[in-house]
Design a protein around this motif. Structure first.
Motif, PDB file in Angstrom:
ATOM      1  N   ASN A  90     -78.140  82.073 -42.535  1.00 60.88           N
ATOM      2  CA  ASN A  90     -78.218  82.327 -41.097  1.00 60.88           C
ATOM      3  C   ASN A  90     -79.145  83.513 -40.801  1.00 60.88           C
ATOM      4  O   ASN A  90     -78.695  84.584 -40.413  1.00 60.88           O
ATOM      5  CB  ASN A  90     -76.804  82.585 -40.555  1.00 60.88           C
ATOM      6  CG  ASN A  90     -76.785  82.661 -39.053  1.00 60.88           C
ATOM      7  OD1 ASN A  90     -77.666  82.141 -38.379  1.00 60.88           O
ATOM      8  ND2 ASN A  90     -75.775  83.326 -38.516  1.00 60.88           N
ATOM      9  N   ILE A  91     -80.451  83.301 -40.985  1.00 56.33           N
ATOM     10  CA  ILE A  91     -81.438  84.362 -40.774  1.00 56.33           C
ATOM     11  C   ILE A  91     -82.115  84.143 -39.423  1.00 56.33           C
ATOM     12  O   ILE A  91     -82.591  83.048 -39.131  1.00 56.33           O
ATOM     13  CB  ILE A  91     -82.495  84.358 -41.903  1.00 56.33           C
ATOM     14  CG1 ILE A  91     -81.815  84.654 -43.248  1.00 56.33           C
ATOM     15  CG2 ILE A  91     -83.588  85.382 -41.615  1.00 56.33           C
ATOM     16  CD1 ILE A  91     -82.725  84.502 -44.440  1.00 56.33           C
ATOM     17  N   ASP A  92     -82.145  85.202 -38.610  1.00 57.00           N
ATOM     18  CA  ASP A  92     -82.792  85.146 -37.307  1.00 57.00           C
ATOM     19  C   ASP A  92     -84.305  85.225 -37.505  1.00 57.00           C
ATOM     20  O   ASP A  92     -84.857  86.296 -37.758  1.00 57.00           O
ATOM     21  CB  ASP A  92     -82.307  86.303 -36.436  1.00 57.00           C
ATOM     22  CG  ASP A  92     -82.960  86.327 -35.067  1.00 57.00           C
ATOM     23  OD1 ASP A  92     -83.580  85.314 -34.676  1.00 57.00           O
ATOM     24  OD2 ASP A  92     -82.850  87.368 -34.391  1.00 57.00           O
ATOM     25  N   LYS A  93     -84.979  84.090 -37.402  1.00 49.89           N
ATOM     26  CA  LYS A  93     -86.425  84.015 -37.626  1.00 49.89           C
ATOM     27  C   LYS A  93     -87.199  84.776 -36.563  1.00 49.89           C
ATOM     28  O   LYS A  93     -88.321  85.213 -36.801  1.00 49.89           O
ATOM     29  CB  LYS A  93     -86.871  82.558 -37.681  1.00 49.89           C
ATOM     30  CG  LYS A  93     -86.267  81.809 -38.848  1.00 49.89           C
ATOM     31  CD  LYS A  93     -86.614  80.353 -38.832  1.00 49.89           C
ATOM     32  CE  LYS A  93     -85.869  79.661 -39.979  1.00 49.89           C
ATOM     33  NZ  LYS A  93     -86.098  78.236 -40.020  1.00 49.89           N
ATOM     34  N   ASN A  94     -86.615  84.961 -35.389  1.00 45.17           N
ATOM     35  CA  ASN A  94     -87.291  85.680 -34.311  1.00 45.17           C
ATOM     36  C   ASN A  94     -87.511  87.154 -34.636  1.00 45.17           C
ATOM     37  O   ASN A  94     -88.392  87.790 -34.068  1.00 45.17           O
ATOM     38  CB  ASN A  94     -86.508  85.556 -33.003  1.00 45.17           C
ATOM     39  CG  ASN A  94     -86.528  84.143 -32.473  1.00 45.17           C
ATOM     40  OD1 ASN A  94     -87.511  83.427 -32.636  1.00 45.17           O
ATOM     41  ND2 ASN A  94     -85.435  83.725 -31.871  1.00 45.17           N
ATOM     42  N   TYR A  95     -86.707  87.704 -35.531  1.00 39.44           N
ATOM     43  CA  TYR A  95     -86.878  89.101 -35.924  1.00 39.44           C
ATOM     44  C   TYR A  95     -88.267  89.310 -36.535  1.00 39.44           C
ATOM     45  O   TYR A  95     -88.891  90.344 -36.335  1.00 39.44           O
ATOM     46  CB  TYR A  95     -85.790  89.519 -36.908  1.00 39.44           C
ATOM     47  CG  TYR A  95     -85.937  90.929 -37.421  1.00 39.44           C
ATOM     48  CD1 TYR A  95     -85.620  92.018 -36.612  1.00 39.44           C
ATOM     49  CD2 TYR A  95     -86.398  91.182 -38.707  1.00 39.44           C
ATOM     50  CE1 TYR A  95     -85.753  93.319 -37.071  1.00 39.44           C
ATOM     51  CE2 TYR A  95     -86.535  92.475 -39.177  1.00 39.44           C
ATOM     52  CZ  TYR A  95     -86.215  93.542 -38.355  1.00 39.44           C
ATOM     53  OH  TYR A  95     -86.354  94.822 -38.816  1.00 39.44           O
ATOM     54  N   THR A 149     -94.282  87.292 -32.191  1.00 35.35           N
ATOM     55  CA  THR A 149     -95.625  87.097 -31.643  1.00 35.35           C
ATOM     56  C   THR A 149     -96.309  85.831 -32.165  1.00 35.35           C
ATOM     57  O   THR A 149     -97.413  85.518 -31.731  1.00 35.35           O
ATOM     58  CB  THR A 149     -96.521  88.296 -31.998  1.00 35.35           C
ATOM     59  OG1 THR A 149     -96.626  88.388 -33.425  1.00 35.35           O
ATOM     60  CG2 THR A 149     -95.974  89.582 -31.428  1.00 35.35           C
ATOM     61  N   ASN A 150     -95.687  85.124 -33.084  1.00 38.72           N
ATOM     62  CA  ASN A 150     -96.293  83.950 -33.722  1.00 38.72           C
ATOM     63  C   ASN A 150     -97.633  84.276 -34.374  1.00 38.72           C
ATOM     64  O   ASN A 150     -98.544  83.474 -34.400  1.00 38.72           O
ATOM     65  CB  ASN A 150     -96.457  82.792 -32.731  1.00 38.72           C
ATOM     66  CG  ASN A 150     -95.126  82.161 -32.401  1.00 38.72           C
ATOM     67  OD1 ASN A 150     -94.211  82.168 -33.226  1.00 38.72           O
ATOM     68  ND2 ASN A 150     -95.017  81.624 -31.205  1.00 38.72           N
ATOM     69  N   ASN A 151     -97.747  85.480 -34.905  1.00 40.62           N
ATOM     70  CA  ASN A 151     -98.933  85.922 -35.631  1.00 40.62           C
ATOM     71  C   ASN A 151     -98.527  86.117 -37.088  1.00 40.62           C
ATOM     72  O   ASN A 151     -97.663  86.936 -37.385  1.00 40.62           O
ATOM     73  CB  ASN A 151     -99.455  87.229 -35.018  1.00 40.62           C
ATOM     74  CG  ASN A 151    -100.678  87.756 -35.721  1.00 40.62           C
ATOM     75  OD1 ASN A 151    -100.870  87.572 -36.913  1.00 40.62           O
ATOM     76  ND2 ASN A 151    -101.513  88.434 -34.958  1.00 40.62           N
ATOM     77  N   VAL A 152     -99.164  85.373 -37.998  1.00 36.64           N
ATOM     78  CA  VAL A 152     -98.778  85.405 -39.409  1.00 36.64           C
ATOM     79  C   VAL A 152     -98.937  86.807 -39.998  1.00 36.64           C
ATOM     80  O   VAL A 152     -98.086  87.257 -40.765  1.00 36.64           O
ATOM     81  CB  VAL A 152     -99.596  84.374 -40.231  1.00 36.64           C
ATOM     82  CG1 VAL A 152     -99.294  84.486 -41.707  1.00 36.64           C
ATOM     83  CG2 VAL A 152     -99.331  82.972 -39.743  1.00 36.64           C
ATOM     84  N   ASN A 153     -99.995  87.520 -39.646  1.00 37.06           N
ATOM     85  CA  ASN A 153    -100.203  88.871 -40.185  1.00 37.06           C
ATOM     86  C   ASN A 153     -99.090  89.820 -39.755  1.00 37.06           C
ATOM     87  O   ASN A 153     -98.578  90.606 -40.558  1.00 37.06           O
ATOM     88  CB  ASN A 153    -101.560  89.423 -39.754  1.00 37.06           C
ATOM     89  CG  ASN A 153    -102.708  88.698 -40.413  1.00 37.06           C
ATOM     90  OD1 ASN A 153    -102.568  88.174 -41.518  1.00 37.06           O
ATOM     91  ND2 ASN A 153    -103.843  88.651 -39.743  1.00 37.06           N
ATOM     92  N   THR A 154     -98.707  89.752 -38.489  1.00 40.34           N
ATOM     93  CA  THR A 154     -97.626  90.597 -37.978  1.00 40.34           C
ATOM     94  C   THR A 154     -96.307  90.230 -38.653  1.00 40.34           C
ATOM     95  O   THR A 154     -95.523  91.104 -39.020  1.00 40.34           O
ATOM     96  CB  THR A 154     -97.493  90.435 -36.452  1.00 40.34           C
ATOM     97  OG1 THR A 154     -98.765  90.659 -35.857  1.00 40.34           O
ATOM     98  CG2 THR A 154     -96.482  91.393 -35.876  1.00 40.34           C
ATOM     99  N   GLU A 155     -96.101  88.937 -38.822  1.00 36.69           N
ATOM    100  CA  GLU A 155     -94.888  88.434 -39.463  1.00 36.69           C
ATOM    101  C   GLU A 155     -94.774  88.960 -40.895  1.00 36.69           C
ATOM    102  O   GLU A 155     -93.721  89.438 -41.322  1.00 36.69           O
ATOM    103  CB  GLU A 155     -94.974  86.896 -39.511  1.00 36.69           C
ATOM    104  CG  GLU A 155     -93.737  86.175 -39.123  1.00 36.69           C
ATOM    105  CD  GLU A 155     -93.986  84.688 -38.991  1.00 36.69           C
ATOM    106  OE1 GLU A 155     -93.260  83.951 -39.671  1.00 36.69           O
ATOM    107  OE2 GLU A 155     -94.865  84.269 -38.218  1.00 36.69           O
TER     108      GLU A 155
END
Length: 177
Positions: free
Chosen positions: A86-91, A95-101
């Motif tokens: 149960n991992i919150d992917k929004n954390y 921004t839907n930016n792979v580098n930021t993610e």
């Protein structure tokens, strides 16, 4: 002469020191408080009887270094998110930016191989203890179940959890002390 200068300017010096302390305190307390999870895994390899201990040690170091580096990869990150925990992917992906993610992932999950022991220490930081626990369990699960995907030696290697995730009682970041 230097001592006289300090005596005459002590109020200015004290003001500058207090100003920097105040700025540091504000910067420290503006950061979100994060809890820490620590766990350790052991890389165990299946070697034929009589294999040189030096070769075993170098191989353990090599594999544990690979796995420690893989933890910071996009492939590993996606495997962790796909585990069903149960991992919150929004954390990670507001921004839907792979580098930021990936930057956020690397700040959250850190793995370090301990020289030639074959032990990998895993540290995870998160502001929510429940999410921290889920991420820690998922990271250990992926290392145990999908490690062959990252090193290519298949079933010759087994990953054993030697220290289950231990979550801090109090926030550990920022380190106020």
């Amino acid at each position: 002469k230097f001592v006289m200068l300090i005596k005459t300017k002590r109020q200015t010096i004290a003001s500058v020191v207090i100003l920097f302390l105040a700025i540091t305190a504000i910067f420290t307390f503006l950061q979100p408080l994060k809890y820490n999870s620590e766990s350790s895994v052991l890389v165990v390899q299946d070697f034929p009887v009589g294999t040189d201990q030096s070769s075993i040690s170098k191989s353990n170091e090599y594999i544990s270094n690979i796995l420690a580096k893989v933890v910071a990869s996009n492939l590993f990150y996606n495997d962790v998110l796909d585990t069903g925990f149960n991992i919150d992917k929004n954390y990670f992906s507001k921004t839907n930016n792979v580098n930021t993610e990936m930057d956020k992932w690397k700040k959250t999950v850190q793995a370090k191989a301990i020289s030639d022991t074959g032990i990998i220490d895993i540290n995870i930081y998160h502001p929510d203890k429940k999410q921290l626990s889920q991420i820690a369990l998922a990271v250990n699960f992926v290392l145990q179940s999908k490690h062959g995907k990252y090193h290519g030696l298949g079933s010759n290697i087994v990953i054993k959890i030697i220290d289950k995730p231990i979550i801090s009682t109090w926030p550990t970041q920022p380190n106020i002390i």
